[in-house]
Write a protein that holds these residues in place. Sequence first.
Motif, PDB file in Angstrom:
ATOM      1  N   GLY A  55      -0.337  -3.995  -4.080  1.00 52.64           N
ATOM      2  CA  GLY A  55      -0.653  -5.203  -3.324  1.00 52.64           C
ATOM      3  C   GLY A  55      -1.469  -4.914  -2.081  1.00 52.64           C
ATOM      4  O   GLY A  55      -2.401  -5.654  -1.747  1.00 52.64           O
ATOM      5  N   THR A  59      -5.374  -6.212  -1.760  1.00 53.23           N
ATOM      6  CA  THR A  59      -5.725  -7.150  -0.680  1.00 53.23           C
ATOM      7  C   THR A  59      -6.975  -6.693   0.053  1.00 53.23           C
ATOM      8  O   THR A  59      -7.918  -7.491   0.264  1.00 53.23           O
ATOM      9  CB  THR A  59      -4.557  -7.283   0.311  1.00 53.23           C
ATOM     10  OG1 THR A  59      -3.400  -7.759  -0.365  1.00 53.23           O
ATOM     11  CG2 THR A  59      -4.914  -8.245   1.436  1.00 53.23           C
ATOM     12  N   ALA A  76      -4.427  -9.820  -5.282  1.00 52.94           N
ATOM     13  CA  ALA A  76      -3.256  -8.980  -5.032  1.00 52.94           C
ATOM     14  C   ALA A  76      -2.043  -9.487  -5.807  1.00 52.94           C
ATOM     15  O   ALA A  76      -1.290  -8.695  -6.392  1.00 52.94           O
ATOM     16  CB  ALA A  76      -2.959  -8.948  -3.531  1.00 52.94           C
ATOM     17  N   CYS A  77      -1.856 -10.792  -5.819  1.00 50.82           N
ATOM     18  CA  CYS A  77      -0.719 -11.362  -6.551  1.00 50.82           C
ATOM     19  C   CYS A  77      -0.832 -11.093  -8.050  1.00 50.82           C
ATOM     20  O   CYS A  77       0.155 -10.733  -8.709  1.00 50.82           O
ATOM     21  CB  CYS A  77      -0.634 -12.868  -6.294  1.00 50.82           C
ATOM     22  SG  CYS A  77      -0.079 -13.299  -4.619  1.00 50.82           S
ATOM     23  N   CYS A  80      -0.057  -7.384  -8.745  1.00 47.52           N
ATOM     24  CA  CYS A  80       1.372  -7.069  -8.628  1.00 47.52           C
ATOM     25  C   CYS A  80       2.180  -7.710  -9.751  1.00 47.52           C
ATOM     26  O   CYS A  80       3.159  -7.128 -10.228  1.00 47.52           O
ATOM     27  CB  CYS A  80       1.896  -7.526  -7.272  1.00 47.52           C
ATOM     28  SG  CYS A  80       1.267  -6.554  -5.888  1.00 47.52           S
ATOM     29  N   CYS A 205       6.128  -8.618  -3.337  1.00 47.75           N
ATOM     30  CA  CYS A 205       5.535  -7.310  -3.026  1.00 47.75           C
ATOM     31  C   CYS A 205       4.070  -7.449  -2.656  1.00 47.75           C
ATOM     32  O   CYS A 205       3.560  -6.701  -1.811  1.00 47.75           O
ATOM     33  CB  CYS A 205       5.688  -6.365  -4.218  1.00 47.75           C
ATOM     34  SG  CYS A 205       7.344  -5.699  -4.445  1.00 47.75           S
ATOM     35  N   ALA A 206       3.373  -8.390  -3.285  1.00 49.17           N
ATOM     36  CA  ALA A 206       1.972  -8.631  -2.931  1.00 49.17           C
ATOM     37  C   ALA A 206       1.854  -9.093  -1.487  1.00 49.17           C
ATOM     38  O   ALA A 206       0.979  -8.630  -0.742  1.00 49.17           O
ATOM     39  CB  ALA A 206       1.365  -9.668  -3.872  1.00 49.17           C
ATOM     40  N   ALA A 210       0.165  -6.951   1.449  1.00 51.02           N
ATOM     41  CA  ALA A 210      -0.926  -7.554   2.217  1.00 51.02           C
ATOM     42  C   ALA A 210      -0.629  -7.510   3.709  1.00 51.02           C
ATOM     43  O   ALA A 210      -1.515  -7.223   4.523  1.00 51.02           O
ATOM     44  CB  ALA A 210      -1.144  -8.995   1.765  1.00 51.02           C
TER      45      ALA A 210
END
Length: 310
Positions: A55, A59, A76-77, A80, A205-206, A210
């Motif tokens: 993540g 980002t 990022a989402c 992850c 976690c993302a 970030a």
Amino acid sequence: MGRPPASAGECALMNDIIIAILRSGTPLVYVTLAGVLAQRSGVWHLGLEGVMIIGACATILGIVATGSFALAMLIACLACVVASALLWFVIERLKASPIIAGLGLTGLGIGGTALAIQSIFGSQAAVTAPFGVPRLGSAFGPYGILSVFVLAMPFVVLALWVLLRRTRFGLQLAAAGEHPFAARSVGVNPSTMRLIALLGGGLLCAVGGAELSAGSLQIFAQNMTAGRGFMAFAAVVFGAGHPIGSVLAALFFSVVGAVGIRAQLVFGDAAPHDLLLALPYLATVFGVWLSGQLRGGAKAAADFAELRDY
């Protein structure tokens, strides 16, 4: 006579300490919540470190590539979530050990992000983004330098507590983790519940990654998570999988880290530099040991075998 009012210097010092705790604690709290979700579904998630660094890397790369924070967070989402889905597939479909699979995911995340940086930029140097997570702004005074994820953190913690402790979904998730055979007998699919928990943890976690890379530094460096995923796992153990207890444990580790940083500034060379840097990790080890002692040590660990049905 009462205590005299705090001076401006004392207030500034207190604000600096609180800001340091929030900056270091916010990424840890989000990843800890991901671990709580997984634990409630019956998965002891040792892949938090790997998903978190994915993540963080995604980002910064997303910001550099698109120039948009919203698109970067979306990337990022997605990254992850894919990593979390991979963990679920290995555990549920390939019947691998969750511990080994989690450690493998951590290795994949650390090595994969290093390889991505090397492949894209041709070097292993840190990658800097032109901007990061939006700030709170001047309306929050000295705390305006913090990111919006810091402000959202307590609301996310409260929402997850309500979800896990006060909703039908939370009861089903707990049943899938603690008594999978009983859950299956009433129409709840434990495998599906674990998938939902891991995917939701991937989103958390993302956000944690970030905040770590773009919250205050706007930079990604190899292995920058530096064991925070394992600290989050330890916070889950220390907090017995309870959302509030685990978050408090994560904040405790952050406070210890902030104290170590402040001690470096105060004592300078009078105290071993490496020892002060190791304080959060020593606190993590102590927390896991204390948790085991309070819950019966080896007997409690043996009871965890009942959480799984494979």
